[in-house]
Motif scaffolding. Sequence first.
Motif, PDB file in Angstrom:
ATOM      1  N   MET A  90      -3.243   4.060   5.937  1.00 35.53           N
ATOM      2  CA  MET A  90      -4.213   2.985   5.895  1.00 35.53           C
ATOM      3  C   MET A  90      -3.907   1.959   6.974  1.00 35.53           C
ATOM      4  O   MET A  90      -2.749   1.563   7.144  1.00 35.53           O
ATOM      5  CB  MET A  90      -4.151   2.284   4.528  1.00 35.53           C
ATOM      6  N   CYS A 130      -2.491   5.982  -0.657  1.00 36.70           N
ATOM      7  CA  CYS A 130      -3.037   7.018  -1.555  1.00 36.70           C
ATOM      8  C   CYS A 130      -4.451   7.456  -1.150  1.00 36.70           C
ATOM      9  O   CYS A 130      -4.961   8.443  -1.651  1.00 36.70           O
ATOM     10  CB  CYS A 130      -3.048   6.520  -2.993  1.00 36.70           C
ATOM     11  N   GLN A 131      -5.102   6.700  -0.290  1.00 34.77           N
ATOM     12  CA  GLN A 131      -6.450   7.010   0.234  1.00 34.77           C
ATOM     13  C   GLN A 131      -7.590   6.785  -0.764  1.00 34.77           C
ATOM     14  O   GLN A 131      -8.736   7.153  -0.494  1.00 34.77           O
ATOM     15  CB  GLN A 131      -6.544   8.477   0.751  1.00 34.77           C
ATOM     16  N   ASN A 132      -7.252   6.208  -1.896  1.00 36.83           N
ATOM     17  CA  ASN A 132      -8.297   5.958  -2.891  1.00 36.83           C
ATOM     18  C   ASN A 132      -9.415   5.080  -2.325  1.00 36.83           C
ATOM     19  O   ASN A 132     -10.597   5.387  -2.452  1.00 36.83           O
ATOM     20  CB  ASN A 132      -7.696   5.232  -4.105  1.00 36.83           C
ATOM     21  N   CYS A 133      -9.013   3.981  -1.718  1.00 36.44           N
ATOM     22  CA  CYS A 133     -10.019   3.040  -1.203  1.00 36.44           C
ATOM     23  C   CYS A 133     -10.866   3.705  -0.130  1.00 36.44           C
ATOM     24  O   CYS A 133     -12.078   3.517  -0.062  1.00 36.44           O
ATOM     25  CB  CYS A 133      -9.342   1.786  -0.662  1.00 36.44           C
ATOM     26  N   CYS A 144      -7.946   0.465  -6.234  1.00 35.49           N
ATOM     27  CA  CYS A 144      -6.570   0.465  -5.725  1.00 35.49           C
ATOM     28  C   CYS A 144      -5.571   0.488  -6.897  1.00 35.49           C
ATOM     29  O   CYS A 144      -5.625  -0.367  -7.775  1.00 35.49           O
ATOM     30  CB  CYS A 144      -6.333  -0.763  -4.852  1.00 35.49           C
ATOM     31  N   CYS A 171       0.822  -1.218   0.000  1.00 33.83           N
ATOM     32  CA  CYS A 171       0.000   0.000   0.000  1.00 33.83           C
ATOM     33  C   CYS A 171       0.854   1.264   0.000  1.00 33.83           C
ATOM     34  O   CYS A 171       1.877   1.345   0.660  1.00 33.83           O
ATOM     35  CB  CYS A 171      -0.898  -0.020   1.238  1.00 33.83           C
TER      36      CYS A 171
HETATM   37  S1  SF4 Z   1      -6.233   2.334  -2.746  1.00 33.76           S
HETATM   38 FE1  SF4 Z   1      -6.105   1.993  -0.553  1.00 33.76          FE
HETATM   39  S2  SF4 Z   1      -5.029   0.039  -0.373  1.00 33.76           S
HETATM   40 FE2  SF4 Z   1      -4.735   0.729  -2.446  1.00 33.76          FE
HETATM   41  S3  SF4 Z   1      -2.775   1.828  -2.341  1.00 33.76           S
HETATM   42 FE3  SF4 Z   1      -4.390   3.359  -2.105  1.00 33.76          FE
HETATM   43  S4  SF4 Z   1      -4.578   3.490   0.094  1.00 33.76           S
HETATM   44 FE4  SF4 Z   1      -3.480   1.618  -0.259  1.00 33.76          FE
END
Ligand code: SF4
Lengths: 152, 410
Positions: A102, A83-86, A120, A80
Amino acid sequence: MQDLNLCATEKRGLHKLEAGKNLIGWDEVVQGSVLTSFEGDASSVAHLKQEERDYSHFNSYTATVASWRVKKPVFNIDVCIDCQNCWVWCPDSSIISRDKQMLGIDYDHCKGCEVCVEVCPTNPKSLLMFSEQEDLENALSQWPEKKKKEKK
Amino acid sequence: MAEKFDLQEREVWDGNYAASQAMRQAKVDVMAAYPITPSTPIVENYGAYVANGYIDGEFVMVESEHAAMSACVGASAAGGRVATATSSQGFALMVEVLYQASGMRLPIVLNVVNRALASPLNVRGDHADMYLGLDAGWIQFGAFNAQEAYDLALCAFKIGENHDVRLPVMVHQDGFITSHTAQNVYPLTDKVAYSFVGDIDPVDDMLDFSRPVTYGAQTEEDWHFEHKAKQHKAIIDSVPVIEEVFSEFEKISGRKYKRVESYMMEDAEVAIVALGTTVETSRVAAMKMREQGIKAGVVAPRVFRPFPFNLIREALENVKSVAVLDRSSPGGAMGALFNEISAALYTTPKRPLVTNYIYGLGGRDFAVQDAIDIYHDQKANADVGHITTDIQQFSGLRGPKLGFFQTKRS
Ligand code: SF4
Ligand code: SF4
């Protein structure tokens, strides 16, 4: 290794409702299927983290929807990139993030929709879906290798 | 704000105008508006009162009746005094949200101007829409004329918003017969009407940020049953509040409302049970029967949710033969009102004979003579001591007689 149980289980009051003990009667439920979110005055609650808030026992925070799930997302902290996308996309606010780091998944509220896996961006993905019964250690040990880009 | 609304001691209003005047006098904060015949003028008139500055409310134009009731739910949860009106297909479209409103215990007032349900398409009145909402968890009143549409709309706010009740309330009036027929109506002054209704005092309103709440939360098998049980009890328990408000209303208006309205029932031998404008028609017929020496009476549930089970028993237990009139196509069963009245009578020691008449669908006229014919049937039953006709009959239908569910005649 991430602490998957870090959520404020204590504050959720689940222990009180465990095994049907101390369940309230029909005459005690709040009328109007209205759930009060917090105990007492909640004017400044927005500044507090989830585990610091005094959730009421009737808040949906205290209810689990885990039984709806047939597959669960597993989070791999080693890949990980925070990136905070999830966290942004999860429709059930079930990704636990603290100070932009995360930490894992709130399995009491995750319904297994796979949106987090879909968004992700890492290679390999830092979140993958596994069978609900899969042991976490086992799932992490099966993590795929980085995929080579195909030459065109 | 405009000048104050000028009201005479006696006005000539139709039912729609009467209902909209009650909305103005109760100072409804939010009115969701979607037009449907014959209830359209209620929201339209309210819109005009807002536009002309007679009242400081929000007129929310929505894109369907489903949205109208949804807007009402939102505005009521936010803490406002909320009302709207509908009929027929629009009512049908609202039904899904009616259950949300009652489940969330929101004191919305809905003026229902009763009209037939398609198909075939029909704008005229019958009670098909009313019957569609009988299980929706709303308190329901029946107005038999324009005066009552006005009076009961005012009472509806006071009852629904009472903290012991907190339930939505429907006020029904008959499409066109009441809604579009001008009659003498005696209004209260704005001041008297508003001090009767009083300020709304919402509970758990969503604009109270110090106590955030979730409305209509998902509860699944964990709590759904408990909430529904509590809701049902709340409707049943609203009776003392309804009676208290009716007696308070009598003090300021001189007009007395009862949960069951009985007419010439003291010594009645035969009776008609009906709803809406049919009640007045039946009263005229009963009077004529008395001239012929037949002891006829009329019983009308004024409040049919909560269903006045005990009062119906008391009103009818000494009668020999009862005709229950249903103004809705029963779709393969006995009429709904028949079933409820029969249930109440079944547990009385003497058990009067009960028959069911389906009548007046889609605005088919129900004349005094039709009621007289029904009384004669009842008289025949009373004289021989058993039902002499089919148990369910269609009154006023063209063609050969239509009836169902015969009993063995002795
Ligand atoms: S989407 Fe969530 S799990 Fe995937 S890299 Fe970004 S923060 Fe990490
Ligand atoms: S599977 Fe769906 S609900 Fe569960 S954490 Fe991922 S996005 Fe959220």
